[in-house]
Write a protein that holds these residues in place. Structure first.
Motif, short mmCIF file in Angstrom:
data_model
loop_
_atom_site.label_atom_id
_atom_site.label_comp_id
_atom_site.label_asym_id
_atom_site.label_seq_id
_atom_site.Cartn_x
_atom_site.Cartn_y
_atom_site.Cartn_z
N LEU A 38 0.82 -1.22 0.00
CA LEU A 38 0.00 0.00 0.00
C LEU A 38 0.85 1.26 0.00
CD1 LEU A 38 -3.00 -0.71 2.41
CD2 LEU A 38 -2.99 -0.63 -0.09
N ALA A 39 2.09 1.13 0.49
CA ALA A 39 2.97 2.31 0.54
C ALA A 39 3.29 2.83 -0.86
CB ALA A 39 4.26 1.95 1.28
N ASP A 40 3.26 1.94 -1.84
CA ASP A 40 3.48 2.35 -3.23
C ASP A 40 2.11 2.72 -3.82
OD1 ASP A 40 4.20 2.80 -5.82
OD2 ASP A 40 4.89 0.75 -6.23
N ARG A 41 1.71 3.96 -3.68
CA ARG A 41 0.36 4.36 -4.04
C ARG A 41 0.08 4.25 -5.54
NH1 ARG A 41 -2.83 6.58 -0.61
NH2 ARG A 41 -3.97 7.73 -2.25
N ASP A 42 1.11 4.24 -6.34
CA ASP A 42 0.91 4.12 -7.79
C ASP A 42 1.03 2.67 -8.27
OD1 ASP A 42 0.58 6.86 -8.08
OD2 ASP A 42 2.75 7.20 -8.21
N GLY A 43 1.33 1.77 -7.34
CA GLY A 43 1.47 0.36 -7.71
C GLY A 43 0.11 -0.29 -8.01
N ARG A 44 0.13 -1.42 -8.70
CA ARG A 44 -1.11 -2.11 -9.06
C ARG A 44 -1.88 -2.53 -7.82
NH1 ARG A 44 -4.04 -4.86 -12.81
NH2 ARG A 44 -2.73 -4.18 -14.54
N TYR A 45 -1.17 -3.02 -6.78
CA TYR A 45 -1.87 -3.51 -5.59
C TYR A 45 -2.65 -2.38 -4.93
CZ TYR A 45 -2.82 -5.78 -1.13
OH TYR A 45 -3.45 -6.32 -0.02
N ALA A 46 -2.04 -1.23 -4.79
CA ALA A 46 -2.71 -0.10 -4.15
C ALA A 46 -3.92 0.33 -4.96
CB ALA A 46 -1.74 1.06 -3.97
N ARG A 47 -3.79 0.29 -6.29
CA ARG A 47 -4.92 0.66 -7.14
C ARG A 47 -6.06 -0.36 -7.00
NH1 ARG A 47 -0.81 1.35 -11.01
NH2 ARG A 47 -1.69 -0.35 -12.28
N MET A 48 -5.70 -1.64 -6.94
CA MET A 48 -6.71 -2.68 -6.76
C MET A 48 -7.41 -2.52 -5.42
SD MET A 48 -4.54 -5.94 -8.24
CE MET A 48 -5.70 -7.15 -7.62
N TRP A 49 -6.67 -2.19 -4.39
CA TRP A 49 -7.23 -2.02 -3.05
C TRP A 49 -8.21 -0.85 -3.03
CZ3 TRP A 49 -7.71 -4.56 1.36
CH2 TRP A 49 -8.04 -3.86 2.52
#
Length: 583
Positions: free
Chosen positions: A550-561
């Motif tokens: 979640l710390a990587d706000r531009d990462g795919r996981y954060a976007r999916m979350w």
């Protein structure tokens, strides 16, 4: 046929020898008509000699009957055993078949091979084989007899045989091709029927059931055309071969009559030759018709042989049973058969022992493929998959699967009792152990309320149970197996909220102290995972804990979350449709 006879090949060989002896005796019995008629038409009639030939004829008939009785013993004593043995061999082959190859074959196709093809093969072994020997041996002996009596009459039979054989071969070639197509059409139809039955609720809902089902109509039409083509293609050669045989008999009678009128052959000999030739011609004409049955059986035998020839996954030497249960993917690339692009592309990661690793990502990213490779669905084209440091390619599939328990999103239960479905994990489990596993999976309560408790039948694919109940049975089965590695394919994705809570509690008990790999569609279910692997287009694009990702706000996981947090669930309220956020 000897290959299909399997463990009963020695008995089959003995039957073939008996059949050959019976056919030779039968031919000899027909041959006795020649001297018998000669004695009866002689001048004077030698009554004593005639009775000797009648006695020999009677003895030969009795001997043939005894041999035929012994010949049919294989049909009565071994036919069902050959069928059973063939199906057991096919079952063992299916069990050893690579999962990728098994998934490629339609269920109806395999049902056709194990069912109707196995029956046809056993029928060919028990009946058609002996008939074939009779159709060949009897005319061969009688042809020699006619040649010995008069070479001119013998040449008529030889010429007829040489003229008919190309037509019989043509029937064979056409029937061979035709019945292979018919067999494939039958297999396609069997596959579509299985699909139709399993998908009947959907077909009804879409108005595609019954006579309106285009998928069934198509394969039924294909089967009809295949059968029609197979029958028509051989009709003309069969008629031609039979015509040649009949013309040969006419020519034989005409030539024999001319020889008798010219006093170069006795009438008795002519009559004897005609009787013998008629028995010679009957199998030859019948062979043209029976060729279709032989080729139909050959098609069944070919499909069985094709399945038995499937190679299992090779096991490389040097493998040792794993003593640890960490999982490692080392530069793994894998593509399914027929695909140009790899589903996994140079994937490397490690799942520590007794940890929980979650696989997340869009559909088609390779999540399910990873779990399949862990259970050795197939071997990667490049790289290595290890369990406890041992290359999976050095382990027998059965040895590997003893270390792994799998809980799928779509649960398959057999049409048997709950107890039998649970005991699949451990056939030697006691009733107490089965009940303990059911209690741990939160299944004992609803099982106890069923009419017959653990002896209640669940119906086909578990249709008598709800989705949550089926899932708890599946988890109880995995708990009973007590394997150190657990693979979970989002087992709560299709459940309602109440069932999800109960099933999640059961899963928590299942995975305690295990090495766990879970495919997650709802990210909220894996926030506590030791590591999360984010896949995209067959590659791992991110890995870490929930907090780290979640710390990587531009990462795919954060976007999916964020997308899942923003999802809305619609329900009926007092004034119509309302929406509510879903965490």
């Amino acid at each position: 046929m000897l290959t299909a006879a399997g463990p009963y090949a020695p008995q089959f060989r003995r039957t073939l020898r008996i059949s050959l002896a019976a056919s030779l005796v039968q031919a000899a019995a027909y041959a006795t008509f020649v001297p018998l008629l000669a004695e009866l038409t002689g001048d004077p009639v030698r009554t004593g000699q005639a009775w000797l030939w009648v006695g020999l004829l009677a003895v030969l008939v009795v001997v043939e009957a005894i041999l035929r009785a012994r010949e049919t013993a294989f049909t009565y004593d071994y036919w069902h055993l050959v069928t059973q043995a063939t199906r057991l061999r096919l079952g063992a082959k299916l069990r050893a078949m690579p999962q990728q190859e098994l998934a490629r074959r339609a269920a109806g196709d395999l049902t056709s091979v194990v069912g109707s093809n196995a029956t046809a093969a056993a029928g060919a072994i028990s009946s058609l084989s002996t008939l074939f020997i009779q159709l060949v041996a009897v005319p061969a002996v009688l042809g020699v007899v006619v040649l010995a009596l008069d070479w001119r009459l013998g040449l008529v039979l030889v010429a007829a045989t040489l003229a008919a054989l190309p037509l019989v071969r043509q029937v064979q070639r056409r029937a061979n091709s035709g019945f292979h197509q018919v067999d494939r059409a039958d297999a396609d139809l069997a596959a579509r029927i299985v699909e139709y039955v399993q998908g009947l609720p959907v077909l009804k809902a879409t108005g595609q059931a019954g006579s309106h089902s285009p998928r069934l109509r198509t394969v039924l039409g294909h089967q009809h055309h295949a059968q029609l083509a197979a029958n028509r293609s051989a009709a003309l050669p069969v008629a031609g071969a039979q015509l040649i045989v009949q013309l040969a008999l006419v020519a034989l009678v005409a030539l024999g009559s001319a020889l008798a009128l010219g006093l170069r052959l006795s009438p008795a000999t002519v009559v004897a030759v005609v009787v013998t030739a008629a028995r010679f011609a009957e199998p030859l004409g019948l062979a043209a018709v029976m060729t279709k049955l032989f080729e139909q059986s050959e098609a069944a035998l070919h499909r069985i042989d094709d399945l038995l020839a499937t190679e299992p996954l090779p096991v490389a030497p040097g493998g040792q049973r794993p003593t640890a249960h960490d999982i490692a993917f080392d530069d793994v690339t894998f593509a399914y058969d027929g695909q140009d692009e790899p589903t996994l592309d140079h994937v490397s990661f490690t799942v520590p022992e007794r940890s929980l690793t979650a696989l997340v990502g869009p559909s088609g990213s390779g999540k399910t493929t990873i779990t399949k490779l862990i259970s050795r669905y197939a071997d990667p084209q490049h790289g290595t998959v290890r369990l406890g440091g041992t290359d999976l390619r050095t382990l027998e599939p059965d040895d590997l699967l003893r270390h792994i328990a799998v809980v799928f999103q779509d649960v398959y239960l057999f049409d048997d009792t709950i107890r039998a479905n649970l005991a699949l994990a451990r056939p030697d489990a006691t009733d107490a152990e089965i009940e303990t596993a059911a209690r741990a999976a939160n299944a004992h309560g609803f099982i106890s309320r069923l009419p017959d408790g653990y002896d209640t039948r669940v119906g086909e694919i578990g249709s008598a149970l709800s989705g949550g109940e089926r899932q708890r049975i599946s988890i109880a089965r995995a708990i009973l197996k007590d394997a150190p590695v657990v693979l979970l394919d989002e087992p709560t994705a299709a459940l309602d909220t109440e069932s999800e809570v109960v099933v999640q509690q059961a899963i928590d008990r299942l995975v305690t102290g295990k090495t766990v790999v879970v495919i997650a569609h709802r990210l909220s279910t894996v926030v506590g995972a030791d590591q999360i692997l984010v896949l995209d287009a067959g590659r791992i694009t991110q890995h870490g804990t929930h907090t780290e990702l979640l710390a990587d706000r531009d990462g795919r996981y954060a976007r999916m979350w964020r997308a899942q947090l923003a999802a809305r669930v619609w329900h009926l309220g007092g004034s119509g449709l309302e929406s509510a956020g879903r965490p």
